[in-house]
Scaffold this motif. Structure first.
Motif, PDB file in Angstrom:
ATOM      1  N   GLN A  99       5.219  -7.120   0.689  1.00 29.93           N
ATOM      2  CA  GLN A  99       6.180  -7.318   1.766  1.00 29.93           C
ATOM      3  C   GLN A  99       7.537  -7.352   1.095  1.00 29.93           C
ATOM      4  N   ILE A 100       8.355  -6.376   1.405  1.00 30.69           N
ATOM      5  CA  ILE A 100       9.639  -6.243   0.728  1.00 30.69           C
ATOM      6  C   ILE A 100      10.762  -6.504   1.727  1.00 30.69           C
ATOM      7  N   PRO A 101      11.660  -7.432   1.421  1.00 28.01           N
ATOM      8  CA  PRO A 101      12.762  -7.721   2.353  1.00 28.01           C
ATOM      9  C   PRO A 101      13.674  -6.504   2.497  1.00 28.01           C
ATOM     10  N   ASP A 102      13.992  -6.168   3.754  1.00 23.06           N
ATOM     11  CA  ASP A 102      14.862  -5.011   3.948  1.00 23.06           C
ATOM     12  C   ASP A 102      16.105  -5.309   4.803  1.00 23.06           C
ATOM     13  N   VAL A 103      16.055  -6.393   5.598  1.00 15.30           N
ATOM     14  CA  VAL A 103      17.231  -6.761   6.390  1.00 15.30           C
ATOM     15  C   VAL A 103      17.441  -8.276   6.293  1.00 15.30           C
ATOM     16  N   PHE A 104      18.640  -8.660   5.925  1.00 15.32           N
ATOM     17  CA  PHE A 104      19.029 -10.067   5.903  1.00 15.32           C
ATOM     18  C   PHE A 104      19.991 -10.286   7.075  1.00 15.32           C
ATOM     19  N   HIS A 105      19.567 -11.064   8.062  1.00 11.93           N
ATOM     20  CA  HIS A 105      20.364 -11.281   9.269  1.00 11.93           C
ATOM     21  C   HIS A 105      21.372 -12.409   9.044  1.00 11.93           C
ATOM     22  N   VAL A 106      22.439 -12.405   9.857  1.00 16.61           N
ATOM     23  CA  VAL A 106      23.495 -13.407   9.710  1.00 16.61           C
ATOM     24  C   VAL A 106      23.004 -14.818  10.021  1.00 16.61           C
ATOM     25  N   ASP A 107      21.938 -14.936  10.813  1.00 16.91           N
ATOM     26  CA  ASP A 107      21.415 -16.265  11.121  1.00 16.91           C
ATOM     27  C   ASP A 107      20.498 -16.795  10.014  1.00 16.91           C
ATOM     28  N   GLY A 108      20.340 -16.030   8.927  1.00 16.54           N
ATOM     29  CA  GLY A 108      19.550 -16.485   7.789  1.00 16.54           C
ATOM     30  C   GLY A 108      18.116 -15.997   7.782  1.00 16.54           C
ATOM     31  N   THR A 109      17.700 -15.313   8.833  1.00 15.85           N
ATOM     32  CA  THR A 109      16.336 -14.786   8.842  1.00 15.85           C
ATOM     33  C   THR A 109      16.277 -13.458   8.102  1.00 15.85           C
ATOM     34  N   VAL A 110      15.076 -13.134   7.680  1.00 14.44           N
ATOM     35  CA  VAL A 110      14.870 -11.914   6.910  1.00 14.44           C
ATOM     36  C   VAL A 110      13.758 -11.105   7.563  1.00 14.44           C
ATOM     37  N   THR A 111      13.991  -9.826   7.677  1.00 10.51           N
ATOM     38  CA  THR A 111      12.961  -8.909   8.160  1.00 10.51           C
ATOM     39  C   THR A 111      12.418  -8.162   6.956  1.00 10.51           C
ATOM     40  N   ALA A 112      11.097  -8.070   6.874  1.00 11.15           N
ATOM     41  CA  ALA A 112      10.474  -7.423   5.726  1.00 11.15           C
ATOM     42  C   ALA A 112       9.604  -6.257   6.184  1.00 11.15           C
ATOM     43  N   SER A 113       9.504  -5.262   5.333  1.00  6.51           N
ATOM     44  CA  SER A 113       8.624  -4.112   5.574  1.00  6.51           C
ATOM     45  C   SER A 113       7.411  -4.238   4.667  1.00  6.51           C
ATOM     46  N   ARG A 114       6.291  -3.752   5.158  1.00  6.06           N
ATOM     47  CA  ARG A 114       5.079  -3.745   4.342  1.00  6.06           C
ATOM     48  C   ARG A 114       4.980  -2.417   3.603  1.00  6.06           C
ATOM     49  N   LEU A 115       4.549  -2.521   2.370  1.00  2.00           N
ATOM     50  CA  LEU A 115       4.349  -1.341   1.540  1.00  2.00           C
ATOM     51  C   LEU A 115       2.954  -1.428   0.952  1.00  2.00           C
ATOM     52  N   ARG A 116       2.182  -0.377   1.117  1.00  2.00           N
ATOM     53  CA  ARG A 116       0.813  -0.345   0.601  1.00  2.00           C
ATOM     54  C   ARG A 116       0.687   0.834  -0.349  1.00  2.00           C
ATOM     55  N   LEU A 117       0.224   0.565  -1.562  1.00  2.00           N
ATOM     56  CA  LEU A 117       0.073   1.598  -2.580  1.00  2.00           C
ATOM     57  C   LEU A 117      -1.374   1.651  -3.045  1.00  2.00           C
ATOM     58  N   GLY A 118      -1.975   2.831  -2.971  1.00  2.00           N
ATOM     59  CA  GLY A 118      -3.313   3.017  -3.511  1.00  2.00           C
ATOM     60  C   GLY A 118      -3.247   3.080  -5.024  1.00  2.00           C
ATOM     61  N   VAL A 119      -4.192   2.440  -5.695  1.00  2.00           N
ATOM     62  CA  VAL A 119      -4.145   2.391  -7.155  1.00  2.00           C
ATOM     63  C   VAL A 119      -5.368   3.024  -7.824  1.00  2.00           C
ATOM     64  N   ALA A 120      -6.255   3.633  -7.054  1.00  2.00           N
ATOM     65  CA  ALA A 120      -7.442   4.249  -7.642  1.00  2.00           C
ATOM     66  C   ALA A 120      -7.046   5.481  -8.454  1.00  2.00           C
ATOM     67  N   ALA A 121      -7.629   5.612  -9.637  1.00  2.00           N
ATOM     68  CA  ALA A 121      -7.354   6.755 -10.513  1.00  2.00           C
ATOM     69  C   ALA A 121      -8.035   8.004  -9.956  1.00  2.00           C
ATOM     70  N   ASP A 122      -7.396   9.166 -10.133  1.00  2.00           N
ATOM     71  CA  ASP A 122      -8.020  10.394  -9.659  1.00  2.00           C
ATOM     72  C   ASP A 122      -8.852  11.072 -10.739  1.00  2.00           C
ATOM     73  N   GLY A 123      -8.713  10.653 -11.982  1.00  2.00           N
ATOM     74  CA  GLY A 123      -9.496  11.211 -13.083  1.00  2.00           C
ATOM     75  C   GLY A 123     -10.382  10.151 -13.705  1.00  2.00           C
ATOM     76  N   GLN A 124     -11.127  10.581 -14.719  1.00  2.00           N
ATOM     77  CA  GLN A 124     -12.002   9.640 -15.423  1.00  2.00           C
ATOM     78  C   GLN A 124     -11.943   9.962 -16.913  1.00  2.00           C
ATOM     79  N   GLU A 125     -11.119   9.208 -17.629  1.00  4.09           N
ATOM     80  CA  GLU A 125     -10.976   9.429 -19.062  1.00  4.09           C
ATOM     81  C   GLU A 125     -12.251   9.010 -19.788  1.00  4.09           C
ATOM     82  N   ARG A 126     -12.641   9.850 -20.728  1.00  5.64           N
ATOM     83  CA  ARG A 126     -13.726   9.502 -21.655  1.00  5.64           C
ATOM     84  C   ARG A 126     -13.221   9.832 -23.055  1.00  5.64           C
ATOM     85  N   ASP A 127     -13.460   8.911 -23.970  1.00  5.58           N
ATOM     86  CA  ASP A 127     -13.035   9.087 -25.351  1.00  5.58           C
ATOM     87  C   ASP A 127     -14.261   9.262 -26.234  1.00  5.58           C
ATOM     88  N   PHE A 128     -14.213  10.279 -27.090  1.00  2.61           N
ATOM     89  CA  PHE A 128     -15.275  10.533 -28.054  1.00  2.61           C
ATOM     90  C   PHE A 128     -14.677  10.320 -29.444  1.00  2.61           C
TER      91      PHE A 128
END
Length: 124
Positions: free
Chosen positions: A50-79
């Motif tokens: 939840q990232i703050p994006d608007v700070f109002h004059v009355d002291g309240t804050v509006t936040a936006s949600r951000l969702r990031l997928g973190v799954a890898a698309d490859g599969q490293e193997r080391d030999f």
């Protein structure tokens, strides 16, 4: 006043490896190592912020949600392969090679190879 960024995560990861180590293969005191491993890889999950994006004059804050997928698309193997042996009473030489497929768990990444040599000298 907005004092923090909320963070939530449901990440699953996996890693592992196996190696075969043999002593006295070609000469007394030498050592050979063969191994395969999979470095840490995220297999599923996302991170939510939840990232703050608007700070109002009355002291309240509006936040936006951000969702990031973190799954890898490859599969490293080391030999890996390595060999070590004494070359004198106080010196030893170790050499090894490493082949990385899909480095950093990126499916489109080219394979990478590494060659390493180490000279150990014991001082009197």
């Amino acid at each position: 006043e907005f004092r923090r960024v909320l963070f939530r995560s449901n990440v699953a990861s996996v890693s592992g490896g196996v190696a075969l180590v043999a002593d006295n293969v070609f000469d007394a005191g030498d050592r050979m190592i063969l191994g395969m491993s999979q470095p840490l890889r995220t297999v599923s999950g996302d991170a939510q912020f939840q990232i703050p994006d608007v700070f109002h004059v009355d002291g309240t804050v509006t936040a936006s949600r951000l969702r990031l997928g973190v799954a890898a698309d490859g599969q490293e193997r080391d030999f890996e392969a390595g060999y070590a042996r004494a070359i004198g009473a106080r010196t030893a030489l170790t050499g090894g090679v490493l082949l990385r497929t899909e480095p950093d768990n990126i499916a489109s990444a080219n394979a990478q190879g590494l060659l390493a040599l180490r000279l150990d000298i014991k001082l009197p």
